[in-house]
Design an enzyme around this catalytic site. Structure first.
Site, mmCIF file in Angstrom:
data_model
loop_
_atom_site.group_PDB
_atom_site.id
_atom_site.type_symbol
_atom_site.label_atom_id
_atom_site.label_comp_id
_atom_site.label_asym_id
_atom_site.label_seq_id
_atom_site.Cartn_x
_atom_site.Cartn_y
_atom_site.Cartn_z
ATOM 1 C CG ASP A 12 -1.891 -0.614 1.006
ATOM 2 O OD1 ASP A 12 -2.703 -1.447 0.447
ATOM 3 O OD2 ASP A 12 -2.282 -1.745 2.237
ATOM 4 C CG ASP A 131 -13.297 -3.829 -1.600
ATOM 5 O OD1 ASP A 131 -12.091 -4.550 -2.036
ATOM 6 O OD2 ASP A 131 -12.990 -2.830 -1.800
#
Lengths: 258, 217
Positions: A12, A131
């Site tokens: 990330d 997701d």
């Protein structure tokens, strides 16, 4: 002789820096995505996924530079996700050296974008990131819905139907994250992964919830994932990629061992 | 100066292969100039040529035909080492099943076939595309295999595979539901279905060999 299952560490990054604390004590700069990517590549990672969580659009130029720098030194497949909204965004990432892009929110907002992207650049470089959150009650047949904005916004879309549609539109691979499990270290949502893997012909990358090596093996053996993605267990050096691969191989999973 | 031309006919991302070749050139301590170009004059002047390709074969062949890339490759194959990668390899064959059937360049004898929707192995369904690291069995010696262990894993991503008609051209075989041609070689051309530029150490070794190869066996 068989195709190996893949291990994909995920970085990330924000404004060109690795966040969510990579804790490599022995590298000069654990915030440098290039150094961290090289480290993972040398350690036997099968691919790298680079997730850009930079909030503002203006700072995108930094991301392109970072991708270029990684691609110049890392000779395994590189997927870039986060904020991919237009064909121009995709082109910029591919030109910088990304091999695939992961599209998430933009696909939910405009599913046709996935079709256009696959037609323009080929399915092999279009990953749709999904997701999903379980919405069925205990005892009911399991059902998952698509959520956006880190699991906060429901869309009403059934996750499995959505995955089928995305593949029909040209997604070459699905990065499937369980929002229930993400960050919990309780293991993947295996039922979700298995349902997705049975629903489509393209590879599924399982994501969300890995806390130990057994979870990685379960993702493949029970969740029928083609690849497993993890961040923290590798970043905090709880396990090395090599250890993970050897463990999975000991469970009878075909792996690429260096 | 070792001049390497990567033929750019507008299909996909050629940055990776150019970067990887620059990287191995630097490792060899060799002055290497990599140019990504559609220009026939630059390609004709290069010492080595790379013929890449990604995406759908119909689109690739349309651009290859429009830009006369077939003739450029044919000329290069006569005089210098050529490396064809992925759809570049498929384009060398006679015909592909993809997109309802597409005629290819026909420089090598064989067909490009679809893995199929019901591909099974040991009771398990195999995903298509064939994506990831699979082993390549070296069926013949070749200068490009030097230092590459037999059965090394390379990175593949493809839904169609090459079945060479003339097995004497086949230098590497991979199994995914079926045996297919992972690499082919003929005179001074070497073709790979996998992506050496994405195959870490073994891929870089193959590219290093290509930079030093004179086209002979």
């Amino acid at each position: 002789m068989a195709l190996a299952k893949r291990i994909i560490p995920c970085l990330d990054c924000e404004n060109g820096r690795v966040v969510k604390g990579v804790q490599f004590v022995d590298i000069r700069d654990a915030g440098d995505p290039v150094e961290v990517s090289k480290r993972y590549c040398d350690a036997g990672a099968d691919e790298i996924t680079f997730l850009d969580i930079t909030a503002s659009h203006e700072e995108r130029a930094t991301t392109v530079d970072t991708v270029r720098a990684i691609a110049g030194q890392v000779f395994i497949p590189l997927t870039v996700g986060g904020g991919i909204r237009t064909l121009e965004d995709i082109r910029a990432m591919l030109n910088a050296g990304a091999d695939k892009v992961a599209i998430n929110t933009a696909a939910v907002k405009n599913p046709e974008f996935v079709r256009e992207a696959a037609q323009r650049f080929g399915s092999q470089c279009i990953v749709v990131a999904v997701d999903a959150k379980r919405v069925s009650q205990e005892g009911e047949a399991p059902r998952w819905e698509i959520f956006t904005h880190g699991g906060r916004n429901p869309t009403g879309l059934d996750a499995i139907e959505w995955i089928k549609r995305m593949v029909e539109y040209g997604a070459g691979e699905i990065l499937l994250t369980s929002m229930d499990r993400d960050g919990t270290k309780k293991g993947f949502d295996l039922a979700l992964n298995k349902a997705a893997s049975h629903a489509v012909q393209v590879p599924i990358i399982a994501s969300g919830g890995v806390g130990n090596l057994e979870h990685l093996a379960e993702g493949v053996l029970e969740g029928e994932a083609d690849a497993v993605l993890a961040a923290s267990i590798f970043h905090f050096q709880e396990y090395s990629i090599q250890e993970a691969k050897e463990y999975m191989a000991s469970k009878g999973i075909e792996m690429r061992i260096l | 100066m070792n001049k390497v031309a990567v033929i750019d006919y507008g299909m996909g991302n050629l940055h990776s292969v150019a970067k990887a070749v620059e990287h191995v050139g630097a490792e060899l301590g060799q002055a290497t100039e990599v140019t990504v170009t559609p220009d026939p004059a630059i390609i004709a002047a290069a010492d080595r040529v790379i013929f890449p390709g990604v995406g759908a074969i119909r689109d690739c062949m349309a651009e290859i035909n429009r830009l006369n890339v077939g003739e450029i490759v044919a000329d290069a194959m006569k005089t210098k080492p050529v490396l064809a990668i992925c759809v570049g390899m498929q384009a060398l064959m006679q015909h592909s099943e993809e997109n309802g059937g597409v005629d290819c360049l026909g420089f090598m004898q064989g067909e490009v076939k679809y893995f199929g929707d019901g591909l099974m192995e040991d009771g398990q369904r195999l995903k298509v595309p064939h994506m990831g690291w699979n082993q390549v069995r070296q069926t013949q010696d070749h200068p490009l295999w030097q230092g590459v262990p037999d059965n090394s894993r390379f990175y593949f991503v493809h839904s169609y595979y090459v079945q060479a008609e003339d097995k004497t051209m086949e230098t590497g075989v991979t199994h995914y539901g079926v045996d297919f041609s992972a690499t082919l070689a003929s005179d001074n051309i070497f073709a790979t279905q996998f992506h050496p530029e994405k195959s870490q150490a073994v891929g870089l070794a193959l590219l290093r060999n290509f930079l030093q190869w004179d086209g002979s066996r």
